[in-house]
Design an enzyme around this catalytic site. Structure first.
Site, short mmCIF file in Angstrom:
data_model
loop_
_atom_site.label_atom_id
_atom_site.label_comp_id
_atom_site.label_asym_id
_atom_site.label_seq_id
_atom_site.Cartn_x
_atom_site.Cartn_y
_atom_site.Cartn_z
N GLY A 223 -4.70 9.67 14.47
CA GLY A 223 -3.88 9.45 14.27
C GLY A 223 -3.79 9.74 12.34
N ASN B 234 -11.96 14.23 1.00
CA ASN B 234 -12.98 13.35 1.61
C ASN B 234 -14.61 14.05 1.02
OD1 ASN B 234 -11.28 11.58 2.10
ND2 ASN B 234 -11.44 11.40 4.14
N LYS C 43 2.25 -3.11 7.39
CA LYS C 43 2.87 -3.37 5.62
C LYS C 43 3.45 -3.46 5.16
CE LYS C 43 0.36 -4.22 3.18
NZ LYS C 43 -0.24 -5.60 1.96
N ARG D 229 -6.76 11.34 -0.22
CA ARG D 229 -7.23 10.65 -1.26
C ARG D 229 -6.68 10.45 -2.82
NH1 ARG D 229 -5.92 10.32 3.70
NH2 ARG D 229 -6.23 8.90 5.32
N THR E 270 0.92 -1.23 0.17
CA THR E 270 0.41 0.10 -0.18
C THR E 270 0.70 1.07 -0.16
OG1 THR E 270 -1.22 1.28 1.46
CG2 THR E 270 -0.06 -0.11 2.53
N ASP E 271 -0.09 2.40 -0.48
CA ASP E 271 0.87 3.64 -0.37
C ASP E 271 1.15 4.11 0.96
OD1 ASP E 271 -1.74 4.69 -0.49
OD2 ASP E 271 -1.75 5.79 -1.42
N GLU E 272 0.01 3.67 2.05
CA GLU E 272 0.25 3.89 3.65
C GLU E 272 1.36 3.93 3.99
OE1 GLU E 272 -3.20 3.08 5.77
OE2 GLU E 272 -4.38 3.52 4.08
N TYR F 18 -2.42 -0.42 11.05
CA TYR F 18 -1.82 -1.22 9.20
C TYR F 18 -1.27 -1.05 8.33
CZ TYR F 18 -3.60 -1.80 4.64
OH TYR F 18 -3.40 -1.98 3.74
P1 NAD Z 1 -9.88 -6.98 1.83
O1 NAD Z 1 -9.95 -6.57 3.45
O2 NAD Z 1 -10.98 -6.82 1.20
O3 NAD Z 1 -9.99 -8.82 1.90
C1 NAD Z 1 -8.66 -9.31 2.71
C2 NAD Z 1 -8.91 -10.77 2.05
O4 NAD Z 1 -7.69 -11.51 2.74
C3 NAD Z 1 -10.18 -11.32 2.37
O5 NAD Z 1 -10.21 -12.06 1.16
C4 NAD Z 1 -9.47 -12.21 3.67
O6 NAD Z 1 -10.62 -13.38 3.80
C5 NAD Z 1 -7.70 -12.49 3.42
N1 NAD Z 1 -7.60 -13.20 4.88
C6 NAD Z 1 -7.33 -12.04 6.13
N2 NAD Z 1 -6.24 -12.90 7.11
C7 NAD Z 1 -6.13 -13.58 6.41
C8 NAD Z 1 -5.22 -15.41 6.49
N3 NAD Z 1 -4.74 -14.98 7.82
N4 NAD Z 1 -4.65 -16.57 6.12
C9 NAD Z 1 -5.42 -16.27 4.62
N5 NAD Z 1 -6.06 -15.12 4.06
C10 NAD Z 1 -6.42 -14.12 4.66
O7 NAD Z 1 -8.48 -6.10 1.26
P2 NAD Z 1 -8.47 -6.23 -0.20
O8 NAD Z 1 -8.59 -4.56 0.17
O9 NAD Z 1 -8.87 -6.92 -1.55
O10 NAD Z 1 -7.02 -5.40 0.31
C11 NAD Z 1 -5.55 -6.95 -0.53
C12 NAD Z 1 -4.19 -6.34 -0.31
O11 NAD Z 1 -4.16 -5.10 -0.99
C13 NAD Z 1 -4.44 -5.87 1.26
O12 NAD Z 1 -3.06 -6.84 0.83
C14 NAD Z 1 -3.75 -4.97 1.04
O13 NAD Z 1 -3.40 -4.03 1.92
C15 NAD Z 1 -3.32 -4.24 -0.37
N6 NAD Z 1 -4.19 -2.96 -0.37
C16 NAD Z 1 -5.45 -2.72 -0.39
C17 NAD Z 1 -5.54 -1.08 -1.14
C18 NAD Z 1 -7.62 -0.93 -1.02
O14 NAD Z 1 -7.46 0.15 -1.19
N7 NAD Z 1 -7.77 -1.63 -0.94
C19 NAD Z 1 -5.01 -0.47 -1.62
C20 NAD Z 1 -3.59 -0.46 -1.82
C21 NAD Z 1 -3.56 -2.32 -1.32
O1 DAU Z 2 -4.00 3.49 0.18
C1 DAU Z 2 -4.34 2.68 0.83
C2 DAU Z 2 -5.84 2.33 1.56
O2 DAU Z 2 -6.22 2.60 1.38
C3 DAU Z 2 -5.91 0.64 1.54
O3 DAU Z 2 -4.30 0.20 2.30
C4 DAU Z 2 -5.99 0.17 2.71
O4 DAU Z 2 -6.24 -1.57 2.88
C5 DAU Z 2 -7.28 0.81 2.41
O5 DAU Z 2 -8.13 0.50 3.65
C6 DAU Z 2 -7.73 2.22 2.61
O6 DAU Z 2 -6.90 3.22 3.60
P1 DAU Z 2 -7.75 4.11 4.18
O7 DAU Z 2 -7.74 4.76 4.98
O8 DAU Z 2 -7.76 5.45 3.05
O9 DAU Z 2 -9.54 4.11 3.42
P2 DAU Z 2 -11.07 4.58 3.80
O10 DAU Z 2 -12.21 3.57 3.06
O11 DAU Z 2 -10.70 3.64 5.19
O12 DAU Z 2 -11.05 5.52 4.52
C7 DAU Z 2 -10.91 6.61 3.05
C8 DAU Z 2 -10.81 8.24 3.69
O13 DAU Z 2 -11.69 8.04 4.58
C9 DAU Z 2 -10.28 8.62 4.91
O14 DAU Z 2 -9.25 9.75 5.21
C10 DAU Z 2 -10.79 7.88 6.47
C11 DAU Z 2 -12.22 8.43 5.63
N1 DAU Z 2 -13.63 7.82 6.51
C12 DAU Z 2 -13.98 6.61 6.94
C13 DAU Z 2 -14.47 5.88 6.76
C14 DAU Z 2 -13.79 4.21 6.59
C15 DAU Z 2 -14.63 8.89 6.99
O15 DAU Z 2 -14.72 9.76 6.76
N2 DAU Z 2 -15.47 7.84 7.46
C16 DAU Z 2 -15.81 7.14 7.29
O16 DAU Z 2 -16.55 5.92 7.99
#
Ligand code: NAD
Ligand code: DAU
Length: 352
Positions: A291, A257, A162, A222, A133-135, A158
């Site tokens: 944070g 947001n 990562k 974001r 992730t970019d985080e 988180y």
């Molecule tokens: P998600 O939470 O939707 O899915 C995670 C999956 O991993 C689920 O299917 C869950 O069952 C499985 N999992 C969790 N723990 C496990 C374990 N111990 N063993 C086997 N499987 C397990 O996540 P996502 O949003 O699809 O993200 C996928 C990957 O991409 C992650 O590594 C996340 O850090 C990265 N990522 C996500 C985003 C985003 O915006 N969602 C952005 C950048 C990177």
């Molecule tokens: O940047 C990549 C990341 O983006 C991934 O690595 C993470 O897995 C993914 O969850 C996401 O993280 P964020 O924390 O940015 O995503 P989220 O959707 O939780 O929140 C997006 C923005 O919206 C953030 O600034 C927090 C805000 N937010 C989120 C929720 C859930 C709110 O204001 N209210 C809310 O209820």
């Protein structure tokens, strides 16, 4: 086309399911093995259009379970891994950090170490792709972008978990010549995202005419990328990326947001035939996330210049398509928001 047997961890999750679908359909010669624990975020319904394909196999397993990972490597003669399994929601990492350290750090180390042991005698034609992730880069001020050279500065449990896993994967490359590649991507949106993340949560709440909990002033920024574009980037990097390299993936699409939420409200009013402006009335400013990182913005020029990838879809269109998907897939939304979801929701939002 070369034959591959690819272990995709976390393939039942949001991004993983799009990656599995793409690979199963695009590469009939590859065996795709989806290894997933099916936590609350994993859902096999995400894959019901490809789960009968002869090149698709599902293994229910935990990446922390060394024996289960080894057995899967042996059974399917795994020669590549795309590792997505993780705990992925920042808010949950604030309430339960140890689970994130277990899954994201120890789990990654475990899968990677099994791969190293199984492949030890021959790393040629092997690949371990770690999806990150970019985080990990921390938080930006009003200007600048994350590049692949930006020093790591993770600030939530988180993102730290990562970042730790990224460091371990790179350490295996430098120490053992382990054939790894990493990508760091910005916020994804699209179909099948669990409604705890901003966009699907707010679509769900608007539909139900429930409050829209905006953290702080809503001025965090974001960079949003359509999940199918992320899957395409993973495909390109998996096949063309160089061992030991990192590639940033982003949408070049920054939104505050509150502006994004207002745009979503407008689309929803339109789609649901509600009076224009009515969904905006649901906006409710709540206590900020602890944070809370201010701004993320990705420079993905390396990926564009070296491997030719760039996003395919404009955000306006992607957001409308996403709203349509959630409105047309009511059963999916109802099934993932039943049961434990209500408990989580009450804990997360009632005391804000
Ligand atoms: P998600 O939470 O939707 O899915 C995670 C999956 O991993 C689920 O299917 C869950 O069952 C499985 N999992 C969790 N723990 C496990 C374990 N111990 N063993 C086997 N499987 C397990 O996540 P996502 O949003 O699809 O993200 C996928 C990957 O991409 C992650 O590594 C996340 O850090 C990265 N990522 C996500 C985003 C985003 O915006 N969602 C952005 C950048 C990177
Ligand atoms: O940047 C990549 C990341 O983006 C991934 O690595 C993470 O897995 C993914 O969850 C996401 O993280 P964020 O924390 O940015 O995503 P989220 O959707 O939780 O929140 C997006 C923005 O919206 C953030 O600034 C927090 C805000 N937010 C989120 C929720 C859930 C709110 O204001 N209210 C809310 O209820």
């Amino acid at each position: 086309m070369e034959k591959k047997s690819i272990l995709i961890t976390g393939g039942a999750g949001f991004i993983g399911s799009h990656v599995v679908r793409l690979f199963v359909n695009k590469y009939p010669n590859y065996q795709i093995i989806n290894f997933d624990k099916l936590t609350y975020a994993g859902n096999l319904e995400n894959l019901n259009d490809v789960d009968k394909a002869s090149n698709y196999h599902f293994v229910k397993g935990d990446i922390l379970d060394e024996a289960a990972v080894e057995e899967t490597f042996d059974k399917y003669q795994i020669n590549a891994v795309i590792h997505l399994a993780a705990e992925s929601h920042v808010d949950r990492s604030i309430t339960n950090p140890l689970e994130f350290i277990q899954t994201n750090v120890i789990g990654t180390a475990n899968v990677m170490n099994v791969a190293k042991c199984k492949w030890e005698n021959d790393f040629s034609d092997k690949r371990f792709y770690h999806v990150s992730t970019d985080e990990v880069y921390g938080s930006l001020g009003a200007t600048g972008y994350f590049t692949e050279e930006t020093p790591y500065d993770p600030r939530s449990p988180y993102s730290s978990s990562k970042a730790s896993s990224d460091h371990l994967v790179r350490a295996y490359y430098h120490t053992y010549g382990f054939p790894m590649v990493i990508s760091n991507c910005s916020n994804n949106y699209g179909a099948n995202q669990f409604p705890e993340k901003l966009i699907p949560l707010f679509i769900h709440n608007i539909k139900q005419e429930k409050a829209l909990p905006v953290y702080g002033k809503g001025d965090n920024v974001r960079d949003w990328l359509w999940v199918n574009d992320h899957a395409d980037a993973i495909d390109v990097i998996f096949h063309e990326g160089k061992d030991g390299e990192t590639y940033n993936i982003g949408g070049n699409n920054e939104w505050q947001n509150i502006d994004l939420i207002k745009a979503l409200c407008k689309i929803m009013d339109d789609k649901l035939g509600r009076v224009s402006g009515s969904s905006e009335q649901l906006i409710s400013y709540v206590k900020d996330r602890d944070g809370h990182d201010k701004r993320y913005a990705i420079d993905s020029s390396k990926l564009k210049n070296e491997l030719g990838w760039s996003p395919s879809i404009e955000f306006d269109q992607g957001l409308v398509n996403t709203v349509d998907w959630y409105l047309n897939n009511e059963d999916w939304l109802n099934s993932v928001t039943s049961g434990d979801y209500q408990k989580y929701y009450n804990q997360q939002y009632n005391e804000r």
